[in-house]
Design an enzyme around this catalytic site. Structure first.
Site, PDB file in Angstrom:
ATOM      1  N   LYS A 173      -3.002  -8.291  11.722  1.00  0.00           N
ATOM      2  CA  LYS A 173      -4.133  -6.402  11.611  1.00  0.00           C
ATOM      3  C   LYS A 173      -3.866  -7.466   9.843  1.00  0.00           C
ATOM      4  O   LYS A 173      -5.290  -7.155   9.135  1.00  0.00           O
ATOM      5  CB  LYS A 173      -2.180  -6.368  11.853  1.00  0.00           C
ATOM      6  CG  LYS A 173      -2.822  -4.338  10.279  1.00  0.00           C
ATOM      7  CD  LYS A 173      -2.305  -3.404   9.629  1.00  0.00           C
ATOM      8  CE  LYS A 173      -0.975  -3.403   9.034  1.00  0.00           C
ATOM      9  NZ  LYS A 173      -1.226  -3.854   7.349  1.00  0.00           N
ATOM     10  N   ASN A 174      -3.069  -7.871   8.633  1.00  0.00           N
ATOM     11  CA  ASN A 174      -3.236  -8.655   8.007  1.00  0.00           C
ATOM     12  C   ASN A 174      -4.188  -9.569   7.352  1.00  0.00           C
ATOM     13  O   ASN A 174      -4.699 -10.029   6.763  1.00  0.00           O
ATOM     14  CB  ASN A 174      -2.133  -8.686   6.719  1.00  0.00           C
ATOM     15  CG  ASN A 174      -1.264  -7.363   6.946  1.00  0.00           C
ATOM     16  OD1 ASN A 174      -2.024  -6.262   7.103  1.00  0.00           O
ATOM     17  ND2 ASN A 174      -0.178  -7.586   6.604  1.00  0.00           N
TER      18      ASN A 174
ATOM     19  N   CYS B 156       1.810   5.066  -2.391  1.00  0.00           N
ATOM     20  CA  CYS B 156       2.077   5.063  -1.146  1.00  0.00           C
ATOM     21  C   CYS B 156       3.202   5.420  -1.003  1.00  0.00           C
ATOM     22  O   CYS B 156       3.866   5.054  -1.765  1.00  0.00           O
ATOM     23  CB  CYS B 156       2.003   3.303  -0.644  1.00  0.00           C
ATOM     24  SG  CYS B 156       2.834   2.422  -0.311  1.00  0.00           S
TER      25      CYS B 156
ATOM     26  N   ARG C 167       2.314   0.361  -6.377  1.00  0.00           N
ATOM     27  CA  ARG C 167       1.598  -0.364  -5.264  1.00  0.00           C
ATOM     28  C   ARG C 167       0.086  -0.699  -6.095  1.00  0.00           C
ATOM     29  O   ARG C 167      -0.977   0.030  -5.565  1.00  0.00           O
ATOM     30  CB  ARG C 167       1.341  -0.377  -4.144  1.00  0.00           C
ATOM     31  CG  ARG C 167       2.464  -0.412  -2.880  1.00  0.00           C
ATOM     32  CD  ARG C 167       2.222  -0.704  -1.831  1.00  0.00           C
ATOM     33  NE  ARG C 167       2.184  -1.829  -1.309  1.00  0.00           N
ATOM     34  CZ  ARG C 167       0.603  -1.407   0.237  1.00  0.00           C
ATOM     35  NH1 ARG C 167       0.988  -0.411   0.233  1.00  0.00           N
ATOM     36  NH2 ARG C 167       0.285  -3.225  -0.039  1.00  0.00           N
TER      37      ARG C 167
ATOM     38  N   ASP D 292       7.145  -7.445   5.112  1.00  0.00           N
ATOM     39  CA  ASP D 292       7.613  -6.421   6.352  1.00  0.00           C
ATOM     40  C   ASP D 292       8.362  -6.938   6.882  1.00  0.00           C
ATOM     41  O   ASP D 292       7.400  -6.160   7.933  1.00  0.00           O
ATOM     42  CB  ASP D 292       5.271  -7.108   6.677  1.00  0.00           C
ATOM     43  CG  ASP D 292       4.827  -6.664   5.406  1.00  0.00           C
ATOM     44  OD1 ASP D 292       4.677  -6.152   4.945  1.00  0.00           O
ATOM     45  OD2 ASP D 292       3.393  -6.988   5.586  1.00  0.00           O
TER      46      ASP D 292
ATOM     47  N   ARG E 164      -0.715   2.501  13.082  1.00  0.00           N
ATOM     48  CA  ARG E 164      -1.543   2.037  12.274  1.00  0.00           C
ATOM     49  C   ARG E 164      -1.390   0.024  12.140  1.00  0.00           C
ATOM     50  O   ARG E 164      -2.743  -1.085  12.014  1.00  0.00           O
ATOM     51  CB  ARG E 164      -1.082   2.501  10.578  1.00  0.00           C
ATOM     52  CG  ARG E 164      -0.916   3.404  11.047  1.00  0.00           C
ATOM     53  CD  ARG E 164      -1.369   3.569   9.170  1.00  0.00           C
ATOM     54  NE  ARG E 164      -2.126   2.581   8.359  1.00  0.00           N
ATOM     55  CZ  ARG E 164      -1.651   2.804   6.870  1.00  0.00           C
ATOM     56  NH1 ARG E 164      -0.772   3.678   6.148  1.00  0.00           N
ATOM     57  NH2 ARG E 164      -2.881   1.954   6.102  1.00  0.00           N
TER      58      ARG E 164
HETATM   59  N1  EPU Z   1       0.687  -6.364  -7.231  1.00  0.00           N
HETATM   60  C1  EPU Z   1       0.847  -5.473  -8.713  1.00  0.00           C
HETATM   61  N2  EPU Z   1      -0.699  -5.126  -8.721  1.00  0.00           N
HETATM   62  C2  EPU Z   1      -1.942  -5.976  -8.435  1.00  0.00           C
HETATM   63  C3  EPU Z   1      -1.537  -6.097  -7.060  1.00  0.00           C
HETATM   64  C4  EPU Z   1       0.041  -6.357  -6.417  1.00  0.00           C
HETATM   65  O1  EPU Z   1       1.426  -4.733  -9.412  1.00  0.00           O
HETATM   66  O2  EPU Z   1      -2.772  -5.473  -8.724  1.00  0.00           O
HETATM   67  C5  EPU Z   1       2.084  -6.433  -6.900  1.00  0.00           C
HETATM   68  C6  EPU Z   1       3.178  -5.323  -5.942  1.00  0.00           C
HETATM   69  O3  EPU Z   1       2.859  -4.631  -6.288  1.00  0.00           O
HETATM   70  C7  EPU Z   1       4.002  -5.728  -5.144  1.00  0.00           C
HETATM   71  C8  EPU Z   1       3.489  -7.845  -4.873  1.00  0.00           C
HETATM   72  O4  EPU Z   1       2.435  -7.827  -6.108  1.00  0.00           O
HETATM   73  O5  EPU Z   1       4.900  -5.892  -5.970  1.00  0.00           O
HETATM   74  C9  EPU Z   1       2.753  -8.575  -4.173  1.00  0.00           C
HETATM   75  O6  EPU Z   1       1.776  -7.485  -3.453  1.00  0.00           O
HETATM   76  P1  EPU Z   1       0.423  -7.612  -2.558  1.00  0.00           P
HETATM   77  O7  EPU Z   1      -0.893  -7.718  -3.533  1.00  0.00           O
HETATM   78  O8  EPU Z   1       0.824  -9.569  -2.037  1.00  0.00           O
HETATM   79  O9  EPU Z   1       0.387  -6.817  -0.931  1.00  0.00           O
HETATM   80  P2  EPU Z   1      -0.353  -6.519  -0.841  1.00  0.00           P
HETATM   81  O10 EPU Z   1      -1.810  -7.127  -0.930  1.00  0.00           O
HETATM   82  O11 EPU Z   1      -1.381  -4.736  -1.413  1.00  0.00           O
HETATM   83  C10 EPU Z   1      -0.118  -7.241   1.620  1.00  0.00           C
HETATM   84  C11 EPU Z   1      -0.288  -7.068   3.300  1.00  0.00           C
HETATM   85  C12 EPU Z   1       0.990  -6.187   2.428  1.00  0.00           C
HETATM   86  C13 EPU Z   1       2.468  -6.428   2.740  1.00  0.00           C
HETATM   87  C14 EPU Z   1       2.565  -7.570   0.933  1.00  0.00           C
HETATM   88  C15 EPU Z   1       3.123  -8.166   0.826  1.00  0.00           C
HETATM   89  C16 EPU Z   1      -2.284  -6.581   3.824  1.00  0.00           C
HETATM   90  C17 EPU Z   1      -3.341  -5.683   4.281  1.00  0.00           C
HETATM   91  N3  EPU Z   1      -1.471  -5.634   3.349  1.00  0.00           N
HETATM   92  O12 EPU Z   1      -0.527  -6.421   1.071  1.00  0.00           O
HETATM   93  O13 EPU Z   1       1.642  -5.678   4.246  1.00  0.00           O
HETATM   94  O14 EPU Z   1       3.879  -6.113   2.555  1.00  0.00           O
HETATM   95  O15 EPU Z   1       0.408  -8.480   1.349  1.00  0.00           O
HETATM   96  O16 EPU Z   1       3.045  -9.126   1.120  1.00  0.00           O
HETATM   97  O17 EPU Z   1      -2.385  -7.921   3.638  1.00  0.00           O
HETATM   98  C18 EPU Z   1       1.966  -4.149   5.976  1.00  0.00           C
HETATM   99  O18 EPU Z   1       1.970  -4.653   6.863  1.00  0.00           O
HETATM  100  O19 EPU Z   1       3.305  -3.541   6.290  1.00  0.00           O
HETATM  101  C19 EPU Z   1       2.144  -4.563   4.874  1.00  0.00           C
HETATM  102  C20 EPU Z   1       2.849  -3.559   3.818  1.00  0.00           C
END
Ligand code: EPU
Length: 417
Positions: free
Chosen positions: A22-23, A116, A121, A304, A396
């Site tokens: 998915k990701n 969320c 987030r 995850d 999802r």
């Molecule tokens: N963060 C910030 N600001 C930002 C972005 C992230 O502070 O603008 C923080 C987040 O709050 C978190 C950390 O940085 O503490 C890492 O978050 P990340 O940005 O890596 O998460 P994401 O890109 O929003 C993806 C996956 C998530 C997975 C996370 C962490 C996708 C679509 N989603 O989310 O997947 O938990 O990386 O590995 O790639 C899931 O599949 O169940 C899922 C939630």
């Protein structure tokens, strides 16, 4: 609304095929906005989030066709640059369209995703990265409104590695003027998948998979095809299913090197994991040993997989400490696991799990995607019936999880209400 009903107590045995990630699919779909043309994605999982991204591309002017496990996307006539709240609120990953829209149209209006199920987030890293690349960004009426003449290469530094912000920056910087360096970049396998796809579209990117990625901007990209990598989180979830039931399951289509942290922890619990010609074989222990787990950016233990591993630890021999360093509040599954008889106490981002001899089936409620998976895993070993409601969360991110588990011998079915 559908429910998943499980009668616990069956040992899982057999072969399960891991679907596409998915990701990886979601950012790759967003990347098709970067250049007009027809794209073919194969090994794409059939999931609600993937269809939501398809709808998003449709709103932006693309023609999207979902076939069994392939998606055809035609972005020739994309002229809209607004990602509306109605779709973004359904899926936070909609933020992936920000970089591609800015890069292609010089403007983007993307709704802020909002909170969320497990906390705020934020998307500040995405916004700051676009500003670093020269975009003017305002927040207006709940929307990110960004504009630029042409993006310019720059150094983009993330305070903590962010998967989504790294991917968004890679996409935008691919067609910026000059060179972009991403420092403290995320290293997840999905970053490599996006890098591979962008390279096949003509981008010049080095270092993806490390914490320093260099992107030399090119004038334009072209359409390309992609085969989606296997879903390491779905794989990990089935490994835990084998472990928690003391089963013997062969996972096919999995990339072992993407699952190293989970494999290592499962081995510590007593599971035997071996690479065979056809895939990865997981033999569960008679009674799992309690082990401590701390989530961390890749190659650390994935957040995850935290909920699913907690389900296993809830019936392990001894106590384990599970710490989530990525999301401080991702514990909505705890009260539901406790309803099944688990003994888990949470203090801020640390859960102490005291293993119990057995769980007892009950009605529980899924609160988010990975929490739903944890409840299903717990239901596989709970005495009697476990009924998991709100299973739209599981749809999802898991393709036909109940069918895959049933094929391994679980007594599980989806009940439509
Ligand atoms: N963060 C910030 N600001 C930002 C972005 C992230 O502070 O603008 C923080 C987040 O709050 C978190 C950390 O940085 O503490 C890492 O978050 P990340 O940005 O890596 O998460 P994401 O890109 O929003 C993806 C996956 C998530 C997975 C996370 C962490 C996708 C679509 N989603 O989310 O997947 O938990 O990386 O590995 O790639 C899931 O599949 O169940 C899922 C939630």
């Amino acid at each position: 609304m559908d429910k998943i009903v499980i009668e616990g107590g069956e040992r899982l045995e057999g072969v399960v095929h891991v679907s596409g990630a998915k990701n990886a699919t979601l950012p790759v779909m967003a990347a098709t906005l970067l250049a007009p043309g027809v794209y073919q994605l194969t090994n794409a999982p059939s999931l609600v989030d993937v269809r939501t991204m398809g709808k998003m591309l449709g709103v932006l002017g693309a023609e999207v066709e979902h076939h069994d496990h392939s998606i055809t996307i035609n972005t020739a006539n994309c002229c809209t640059h607004e990602a509306p709240y109605e779709l973004v609120k359904q899926m936070r990953a909609s933020i992936f369209v920000l970089g591609p829209l800015l890069a292609r149209h010089g403007k983007a209006r993307v709704s802020l995703p909002g909170g969320c199920a497990w906390g705020p987030r934020p998307v500040d890293f995405h916004i700051r990265a676009m500003q670093d690349l020269g975009a003017r960004v305002e927040l207006e009426h709940g929307y990110i409104v960004a504009e630029c003449d042409r993006l310019r290469g720059n150094t983009v530094h993330f305070d903590t590695p962010s998967v989504g912000a790294t991917e968004n920056t890679m996409m935008a910087a691919s067609v910026a003027d000059g060179t972009t360096i991403i420092e403290n970049a995320a290293r997840e396998p999905e970053i490599g998948a996006v890098g591979d796809f962008l390279r096949s579209m003509g981008a010049v990117i080095e270092g993806d998979g490390t914490d320093r990625i260099t992107i030399h901007g090119v004038d334009e990209l072209h359409a390309a095809d992609a085969a989606i990598i296997p879903d390491r989180i779905e794989a990990g979830t089935f490994m835990v299913a084998a472990a928690i039931t003391g089963g013997d399951v062969l996972l096919t289509g999995v990339r072992k090197e993407h699952c190293s942290a989970v494999i290592m922890k499962l081995k510590e619990t007593g599971a035997v994991i071996t690479e065979e010609e056809l895939g990865l074989r997981v033999q569960g222990p008679v009674w799992a040993q309690a082990v401590n787990v701390t989530t961390a950016p890749y190659p650390g233990f994935p957040t995850d997989m935290q909920a699913q591993f907690m389900a296993l630890m809830s019936v392990a021999d001894g106590s384990s400490v599970i710490t989530d360093t990525i999301y401080a509040d991702r514990f909505a599954h705890v009260p539901e696991l406790n309803r099944l008889g688990a003994n888990i106490n949470v203090d801020r981002n640390v859960a102490v799990v005291t293993g119990v001899k057995s769980l007892s089936g009950a009605k529980v409620m899924a609160t988010d995607l990975r929490a739903s998976a944890a409840l299903i895993l717990a239901g596989l070993v709970a005495e009697g019936w476990t009924k998991v409601s709100r299973v739209y969360h599981i749809d999802r991110g898991y393709e036909s999880i109940e069918k895959k588990l049933a094929a391994l011998g679980a007594k599980i079915e989806r009940v439509r209400e």
